[in-house]
Design a protein around this motif. Sequence first.
Motif, short mmCIF file in Angstrom:
data_model
loop_
_atom_site.label_atom_id
_atom_site.label_comp_id
_atom_site.label_asym_id
_atom_site.label_seq_id
_atom_site.Cartn_x
_atom_site.Cartn_y
_atom_site.Cartn_z
N LEU A 278 0.82 -1.21 0.00
CA LEU A 278 0.00 0.00 0.00
C LEU A 278 0.86 1.26 0.00
CD1 LEU A 278 -3.00 -0.65 2.43
CD2 LEU A 278 -3.09 -0.28 -0.03
N LYS A 280 3.95 1.39 -1.25
CA LYS A 280 4.88 1.31 -2.38
C LYS A 280 6.33 1.10 -1.94
CE LYS A 280 1.96 4.11 -5.44
NZ LYS A 280 1.89 5.25 -6.37
N TYR A 334 2.49 -2.35 -5.28
CA TYR A 334 1.26 -1.58 -5.07
C TYR A 334 0.18 -2.01 -6.06
CZ TYR A 334 -1.96 2.40 -5.10
OH TYR A 334 -3.09 3.19 -5.07
N GLN A 338 -3.48 -3.68 -5.26
CA GLN A 338 -4.71 -3.03 -5.73
C GLN A 338 -5.56 -3.96 -6.60
OE1 GLN A 338 -5.91 0.13 -4.84
NE2 GLN A 338 -4.27 -0.17 -3.35
#
Length: 357
Positions: A278, A280, A334, A338
């Motif tokens: 989240l 990165k 990330y 996602q």
Amino acid sequence: MRIVQLIDSLEAGGAERMAVNYANVLADEIEFSGLVATRKEGALLSQINPNVSYLFLNKKKQLDLIAVFRLRSFVLKNRVTHIHAHSTSFFLAFLLKLLCPTLLLIRHDHYGNNVFLENRPHFVLKLTKSFFKGVIAVNQKLKNWSEVKLKSRNVIYLPNFSVKAAQEKSHTFLKGTEGKRIVSLANLREQKNHFFLLKVAQKLKESNPDWTFHLVGKDFDDEYAVQIKQLIKEYALENNVFMYGSKQDIGNILNQASIAILTSKSEGLPVSLLEYGLYKKAVVVTRVGEISAIVQNGKNGFIVDADREDLFYQSLVNLIENEILRTDFGTALYNTIQTDYTAESIIKKYLNWIQTS
């Protein structure tokens, strides 16, 4: 639906974070979302959504009838339909079911010691399995274990998910040099294998002494924690490895780090890895549990076997020497999170499973 998450404590562990995450996200999705801590409160108390109905039972012993009846009153008052019991809180859910037969029970299996899964005690789980509507497993190995060992039906694998805190006060300031910090989010438990981390830190001290390790996680003041502190002194790492205890401003901490690591020898699906994604972060992790389902070696991070200190060290050096690679890995991780590990996608599967099974 009116669902209550049941968890033994609100200390900052993976199962505890997931109980809070489920309660918080469901508060905007269903009629009623509740959270009950049975034995102990903790740092995660401050992260509970104001729209979540919360109760602390202060349970004192395994068979605490006062706690059972307090929970029963809470359930009846709020017309609860489902109890979602995380980890060992399943037994209290079973006792409650004896008093409230119409309640539907879900057991969430977060068991992380997968290396020794064949030796896992399971008599009580097997004895109470028929009282549960279904089982959620945090990895495929646990799903298979429930189906084969317990002969459980209606078992689903739902990966953990992480959410960024809506409002987070920044109160932790990492030592070391900006741009040269390596963080590990892991409570001081044997399965997290901090001894491996310290051996890697020894090697890195020789080649890159300006890079430092930052250990964030609960100190249980036990023999394992004592040994970690002794080894830091023995390896002369006092200026290279820093310990912070349990912290809640995770976003703030990760924003101060350039690399994030996990050195576990056993895992389910660590929430800390999802948090790394989240924010990165470029990662180096061990190949245990469901980690390999997320980290693809050389594409969105480095993943090595849990007994290969040399490869772990070399992977860290590769990231240290290549800032562009760190950025690329962080962005790729990330994107992975996602795509497959968002709260939205997991909760959608969760609610559909409850409604259709």
